[in-house]
Structures are given as C-alpha cells and as structure tokens.
Design a protein around this motif. Structure first.
Motif, PDB file in Angstrom:
ATOM      1  N   CYS A 175       0.824  -1.216   0.000  1.00 35.46           N
ATOM      2  CA  CYS A 175       0.000   0.000   0.000  1.00 35.46           C
ATOM      3  C   CYS A 175       0.854   1.259   0.000  1.00 35.46           C
ATOM      4  O   CYS A 175       0.528   2.225  -0.705  1.00 35.46           O
ATOM      5  N   TYR A 176       1.918   1.277   0.772  1.00 35.94           N
ATOM      6  CA  TYR A 176       2.781   2.459   0.796  1.00 35.94           C
ATOM      7  C   TYR A 176       3.341   2.770  -0.594  1.00 35.94           C
ATOM      8  O   TYR A 176       3.624   3.924  -0.912  1.00 35.94           O
ATOM      9  N   HIS A 177       3.499   1.719  -1.404  1.00 32.75           N
ATOM     10  CA  HIS A 177       4.142   1.904  -2.703  1.00 32.75           C
ATOM     11  C   HIS A 177       3.184   1.663  -3.871  1.00 32.75           C
ATOM     12  O   HIS A 177       3.612   1.492  -5.000  1.00 32.75           O
ATOM     13  N   ASP A 178       1.875   1.643  -3.555  1.00 29.00           N
ATOM     14  CA  ASP A 178       0.825   1.623  -4.573  1.00 29.00           C
ATOM     15  C   ASP A 178       1.021   0.494  -5.586  1.00 29.00           C
ATOM     16  O   ASP A 178       1.033   0.717  -6.798  1.00 29.00           O
ATOM     17  N   PHE A 179       1.152  -0.727  -5.056  1.00 26.93           N
ATOM     18  CA  PHE A 179       1.386  -1.880  -5.922  1.00 26.93           C
ATOM     19  C   PHE A 179       0.142  -2.249  -6.718  1.00 26.93           C
ATOM     20  O   PHE A 179      -0.979  -2.222  -6.199  1.00 26.93           O
ATOM     21  N   ASP A 180       0.372  -2.648  -7.954  1.00 28.03           N
ATOM     22  CA  ASP A 180      -0.674  -3.279  -8.740  1.00 28.03           C
ATOM     23  C   ASP A 180      -0.687  -4.774  -8.422  1.00 28.03           C
ATOM     24  O   ASP A 180       0.104  -5.263  -7.600  1.00 28.03           O
ATOM     25  N   ALA A 181      -1.581  -5.521  -9.082  1.00 31.25           N
ATOM     26  CA  ALA A 181      -1.737  -6.946  -8.777  1.00 31.25           C
ATOM     27  C   ALA A 181      -0.455  -7.720  -9.048  1.00 31.25           C
ATOM     28  O   ALA A 181      -0.093  -8.635  -8.286  1.00 31.25           O
ATOM     29  N   ALA A 182       0.270  -7.371 -10.110  1.00 32.35           N
ATOM     30  CA  ALA A 182       1.491  -8.097 -10.457  1.00 32.35           C
ATOM     31  C   ALA A 182       2.556  -7.921  -9.372  1.00 32.35           C
ATOM     32  O   ALA A 182       3.253  -8.887  -9.004  1.00 32.35           O
ATOM     33  N   ARG A 183       2.682  -6.716  -8.869  1.00 33.41           N
ATOM     34  CA  ARG A 183       3.682  -6.479  -7.816  1.00 33.41           C
ATOM     35  C   ARG A 183       3.278  -7.155  -6.508  1.00 33.41           C
ATOM     36  O   ARG A 183       4.123  -7.683  -5.777  1.00 33.41           O
ATOM     37  N   ARG A 184       1.999  -7.143  -6.201  1.00 33.98           N
ATOM     38  CA  ARG A 184       1.537  -7.848  -4.998  1.00 33.98           C
ATOM     39  C   ARG A 184       1.845  -9.340  -5.114  1.00 33.98           C
ATOM     40  O   ARG A 184       2.312  -9.964  -4.151  1.00 33.98           O
ATOM     41  N   ASP A 185       1.572  -9.912  -6.269  1.00 41.15           N
ATOM     42  CA  ASP A 185       1.850 -11.336  -6.475  1.00 41.15           C
ATOM     43  C   ASP A 185       3.344 -11.625  -6.306  1.00 41.15           C
ATOM     44  O   ASP A 185       3.728 -12.629  -5.690  1.00 41.15           O
ATOM     45  N   ALA A 186       4.193 -10.753  -6.865  1.00 40.91           N
ATOM     46  CA  ALA A 186       5.644 -10.955  -6.762  1.00 40.91           C
ATOM     47  C   ALA A 186       6.100 -10.906  -5.313  1.00 40.91           C
ATOM     48  O   ALA A 186       6.987 -11.674  -4.898  1.00 40.91           O
ATOM     49  N   LEU A 187       5.511 -10.011  -4.517  1.00 45.02           N
ATOM     50  CA  LEU A 187       5.876  -9.908  -3.103  1.00 45.02           C
ATOM     51  C   LEU A 187       5.497 -11.185  -2.360  1.00 45.02           C
ATOM     52  O   LEU A 187       6.285 -11.712  -1.557  1.00 45.02           O
ATOM     53  N   VAL A 188       4.311 -11.706  -2.622  1.00 47.29           N
ATOM     54  CA  VAL A 188       3.855 -12.929  -1.957  1.00 47.29           C
ATOM     55  C   VAL A 188       4.737 -14.114  -2.345  1.00 47.29           C
ATOM     56  O   VAL A 188       5.124 -14.926  -1.502  1.00 47.29           O
ATOM     57  N   VAL A 189       5.094 -14.205  -3.628  1.00 45.65           N
ATOM     58  CA  VAL A 189       5.950 -15.301  -4.091  1.00 45.65           C
ATOM     59  C   VAL A 189       7.323 -15.228  -3.420  1.00 45.65           C
ATOM     60  O   VAL A 189       7.858 -16.244  -2.953  1.00 45.65           O
ATOM     61  N   ALA A 190       7.907 -14.035  -3.357  1.00 47.70           N
ATOM     62  CA  ALA A 190       9.223 -13.888  -2.728  1.00 47.70           C
ATOM     63  C   ALA A 190       9.173 -14.220  -1.247  1.00 47.70           C
ATOM     64  O   ALA A 190      10.120 -14.780  -0.686  1.00 47.70           O
ATOM     65  N   HIS A 191       8.073 -13.884  -0.593  1.00 50.41           N
ATOM     66  CA  HIS A 191       7.913 -14.181   0.829  1.00 50.41           C
ATOM     67  C   HIS A 191       7.702 -15.673   1.058  1.00 50.41           C
ATOM     68  O   HIS A 191       8.120 -16.219   2.091  1.00 50.41           O
ATOM     69  N   GLY A 192       7.071 -16.343   0.119  1.00 51.24           N
ATOM     70  CA  GLY A 192       6.805 -17.770   0.257  1.00 51.24           C
ATOM     71  C   GLY A 192       5.560 -18.073   1.062  1.00 51.24           C
ATOM     72  O   GLY A 192       5.318 -19.227   1.426  1.00 51.24           O
ATOM     73  N   ALA A 193       4.762 -17.033   1.345  1.00 49.70           N
ATOM     74  CA  ALA A 193       3.565 -17.240   2.151  1.00 49.70           C
ATOM     75  C   ALA A 193       2.410 -17.724   1.290  1.00 49.70           C
ATOM     76  O   ALA A 193       2.302 -17.358   0.127  1.00 49.70           O
TER      77      ALA A 193
END
Length: 283
Positions: free
Chosen positions: A220-238
C-alpha cells in the motif's frame, strides 16, 4: 574531525545516558538525517562512535506508536541481522540511539522494482520466522483503528470521520487475521536501508500479528498493482491468496488514511501519492 554545534535537544538527550555524556566530552560531528513526519534524527559521529539518534515527537502514543514494544522488537530484529544494533533507549524522554549504518536509504523507485520486491519479500519471510519476543504487543487491527479514529480532529482536513468510519467498518469486516509473527507494520521505503543485507529501522508500530498486514503495508505504501503484490507474496513464500491480501490492503489503507488525517500530515505526501490513497479509501 571538525566539531559541530550540538543542538540543545540533542545535547539533552545525550546527557541522559553514560555513553552519551562521554560522547559530549569529545569532538563530535552532528548531521541531521531525513526522518518521518513527527521525529527528528541526527547522525552523531565521534572518535569511537557513529550513531543515529532519534528524538521522538510528543503524542506518538495517541497515533498508535508503542515505544516499549518498539525497543523489544528492534532488539529481536537486530539480533537476527534485520536491524541496526541498539545503543540506548529512553522511553520517558522518547530518545532512541542505534548504530549508524553507512548504507543508502531506499527510494520509492527501488521499493517498486522487482529486485527490490524480491529482496523485501525474503527479508520479511526471515522476520516472520523469528520466535515472537516477550514484551512486543499483540497487534489488533480493530484496536489500531479505534485508536486512530479517536485521534481524528473534530473538523475534517481531507476526509470526514463518517467516510473513514465506513471504510474502517467494511475493511474490518472483510479481514480475518491469521497467524502470530513479529511484524514491522510500517515498512515504507524510508524505513529500509542497505543493498544486499537489507535492514529495517523505526519499529515504533511493530507488533505480533498477521504477516499479511506487513505485506499489505509495503504494497500500500508503494501503490502496488496486482502483479507487484503477487511478486511480493511469491518472494515471501507465504500462502496468502490474492483476495486475502486485497482485504489486508484495504484495511491498511484505512489505517494510513486515518493516521495522515489525525496527524495533519497529508502535506507530507506527494500529490500523486496522496490522490492514489484517497481514491482507494473514498467510497
């Protein structure tokens, strides 16, 4: 080294602990550092010291900060290599001293890059895997929202209380917290430093709660679109379904909108950033 005049509030803070008093007996160089809306931060360099000294603002507790919880969270993160070492903490005087890390503070561009997203995802996964430390408060989204709504001014600045209350009620109804991990909960790029060994600073809103809120805060702080949100979740492994992260993002947007309104801090946001947040919160 050339001596630099020590501002009086900083001098008073250093007089409050033994290592600080010893520092004042030597030649010091003092330089203001970029900081948030309500705190002042200085780099203090001497013969055998290099510190970042944060002088907190009055009223931080009314906006949801918890200094005692912060120091416990910071200590745990520092022990895991996720934060600079702590040197001194004075809860009464709202002074926090940490080791200064000569590494760049992240930019918004870096925070939104895919390399940056992957780095943050991995570091958050490490943070969320730590044992939950004693003394760190449990994070309750409902309580955090209650505190911020109570701090709103009588007359609206950008958003009327009724609109914020409607958004808060809908977001809280949609989000059901899961899990209990140590979370930073304020992961703006200005709270991220370093290149390969990324560190987090400013743990004043940290708590033990749902890791999805930490991911949502960064998104939210960095106004992510769906693709960036997905990339964050994948990198986290959650295993965080998109719908659940969306719900966490709606909740965090409500929290940050309430904070900016209560702190009278909308002017600290670039206009485009402010408008994006307002568009997501307005019904």
């Amino acid at each position: 080294m050339t001596a630099t005049a020590v501002p009086e509030p900083l001098r008073a803070a250093l007089l409050g602990f033994a290592a600080g008093r010893a520092a004042l007996a030597q030649v010091l160089r003092v330089r203001p550092l970029p900081s948030g809306v309500r705190n002042r931060v200085f780099r203090v360099t001497g013969r055998d010291l290099d510190w970042a000294v944060r002088l907190g603002a009055a009223g931080a507790g009314s906006l949801g900060a918890d200094r005692d919880s912060e120091v416990r969270a910071w200590e745990a993160a520092a022990a895991a290599g996720l934060a600079p070492p702590l040197v001194h903490f004075d809860g009464d005087g709202d002074v926090l001293v940490s080791g200064f890390v000569a590494a760049p503070t992240w930019t918004r561009r870096r925070a939104r890059s895919m390399d940056g997203i992957r780095a943050i995802g991995r570091r958050l996964a490490r943070l969320h895997s730590l044992p939950t430390p004693a003394g760190v408060r449990a994070f309750s989204a409902r309580e955090a929202m209650r505190v911020l709504l109570a701090a709103l001014p009588p007359a609206p600045r950008r958003l009327a209380r009724e609109r914020l209350e409607r958004h808060a009620a809908a977001a809280l109804a949609d989000f059901v917290g899961e899990g209990a991990a140590l979370c930073h909960l304020d992961l703006h790029h200005r709270n991220v430093i370093g290149r390969s060994a990324v560190l987090f600073i400013d743990w004043e809103y940290a708590g033990v709660g749902d890791p999805a809120i930490d991911l949502a805060a960064y998104a939210c702080y960095h106004d992510f679109d769906a693709a960036r949100r997905d990339a964050l979740v994948v990198a986290h492994g959650a295993a965080v379904p998109a719908a659940r992260l969306d719900a966490a993002c709606r909740l965090f947007d409500g929290l940050q909108a309430c904070w900016y309104e209560a702190a009278d801090a909308w002017g600290a946001l670039p206009p485009a950033r402010r408008d994006e947040l307002l568009a997501r919160v307005l019904p």
